[in-house]
Enzyme design. Sequence first.
Site, short mmCIF file in Angstrom:
data_model
loop_
_atom_site.label_atom_id
_atom_site.label_comp_id
_atom_site.label_asym_id
_atom_site.label_seq_id
_atom_site.Cartn_x
_atom_site.Cartn_y
_atom_site.Cartn_z
N SER A 92 -65.85 12.06 -23.78
CA SER A 92 -66.22 10.54 -23.98
C SER A 92 -65.54 9.97 -25.21
O SER A 92 -65.70 8.81 -25.30
CB SER A 92 -67.26 10.26 -23.77
OG SER A 92 -68.01 10.66 -22.79
N LYS A 95 -63.60 6.83 -24.44
CA LYS A 95 -64.19 5.42 -24.31
C LYS A 95 -63.85 4.64 -25.55
O LYS A 95 -64.05 3.26 -25.64
CB LYS A 95 -65.57 5.61 -24.14
CG LYS A 95 -66.01 6.22 -22.74
CD LYS A 95 -67.58 6.73 -22.63
CE LYS A 95 -67.40 7.02 -21.16
NZ LYS A 95 -68.40 8.31 -21.21
N SER A 152 -72.81 6.40 -23.85
CA SER A 152 -71.57 7.07 -23.29
C SER A 152 -71.59 6.85 -21.87
O SER A 152 -71.45 7.77 -21.26
CB SER A 152 -71.71 8.60 -23.66
OG SER A 152 -70.22 8.97 -23.66
#
Length: 419
Positions: A92, A95, A152
């Site tokens: 993640s 992101k 997340s």
Amino acid sequence: MTPPRVRAAAVASALFVAAVAINAGAAGRSSGPPPTPVPPHGSLSPFPTRLATPADTTVAPTVDAASALLADPDTGQILFAKDPDARRPIASITKLMTALLVRKDLPLDATVRVDPAAVFDRRSFGATSVLGLQAGERITVEDLLYGLLLGSANDAAVALAIAADGSEAAFVRHMNEVADRLGMRDTHFASASGLDDDGYSTPHDLLRLTRAVNADPMLRTITATKLHRIPAQKGPDRVIQNRNALLWLYAGAVGTKTGTTAGAGACVVATARRDGRELVAIVLRAPVEPFSDAAALLNYGFDGWRAETLVHAGDPAGEASIRGGTVPVVAGSDLRALTPVADDDRTRRVVVHPRAAYPPAPDDRVATLFVAAGTNVLGQVPLIVPAVPPPPAAPGPWWARTADAVAGAVADAVRAFAA
């Protein structure tokens, strides 16, 4: 759209050790974050409650993670590196790039209508990290960004990607274009969420991305936030808690992002500020939890390095031998860098520019001065010519050189009279 949710891989939520030895003074804090609400079907975030860090914070720590980097984001100076150019899945951490693109493409107050492709059900791969978005639900870009960077949320990543570029696939192409523009040569993105583990990056490349993300005041605010409430379409508000445990456990922590999958292991990009100095620690593929490695690196950066002006503009730096002659050189600017407190031995090396030739013009850059402490290059400054000396004497017998000098003097006198 990338199909990670239908893959048969196990959901990667590595259980972190909740109680480990701690050096309370180095870690800065001892109380961990509260249990994390992860609506609507997710599991609690596996937070540690304490950090394991070495007692001596002035020497480089032993890092258990496969790759790590510690840097001054203002200058890009590297203070610690372990396998910093190895390409690894980043989960993640992906992101961060998603958020960076969204900030360029969508206003915060824009309303996104959630596409069905962004909806995760209980059986979907990655459903442990979602907001629980429903098809057709309307939600602001700002709230989606909070869900993306704090919780997340994988559904937030897909919803934002579709809102920005029409499809996740188009958005991913955009991600890779921006990565190339940022100079992230060892990075490839395969999804907006990072669930796929087909994307990869390196600590060096992630430093470039982190500097770009931290340059956005709104993204800095979001990643530094512990809790955020997001209105739900039905029922109670969604309460999103930041998964970066360092916000609770490390004094001075101000962001940035965590990530965990089976392929990537436990990862974190951590930004911290103390006494006016900011550092970034990047930890990839930690075997248990990444926060202790990050804290140990940050402690080393703050306690084991000090800010120092190594060179002042105008400082003499000797002479440089360029093509056709030798010229005096001085520093063209200040060199201020972080220096290791345990190593006062400084070495200097002058590298002459291959195209530098006599006679240079005043203030021409003809060389570069590199300053190092051991194997650490602390920085570099340009070396310029403060004034051009007379040309070197021509070879030949004394009487020929004398005749040339007399001829030159006569020519100067004639020119002066004519003027």
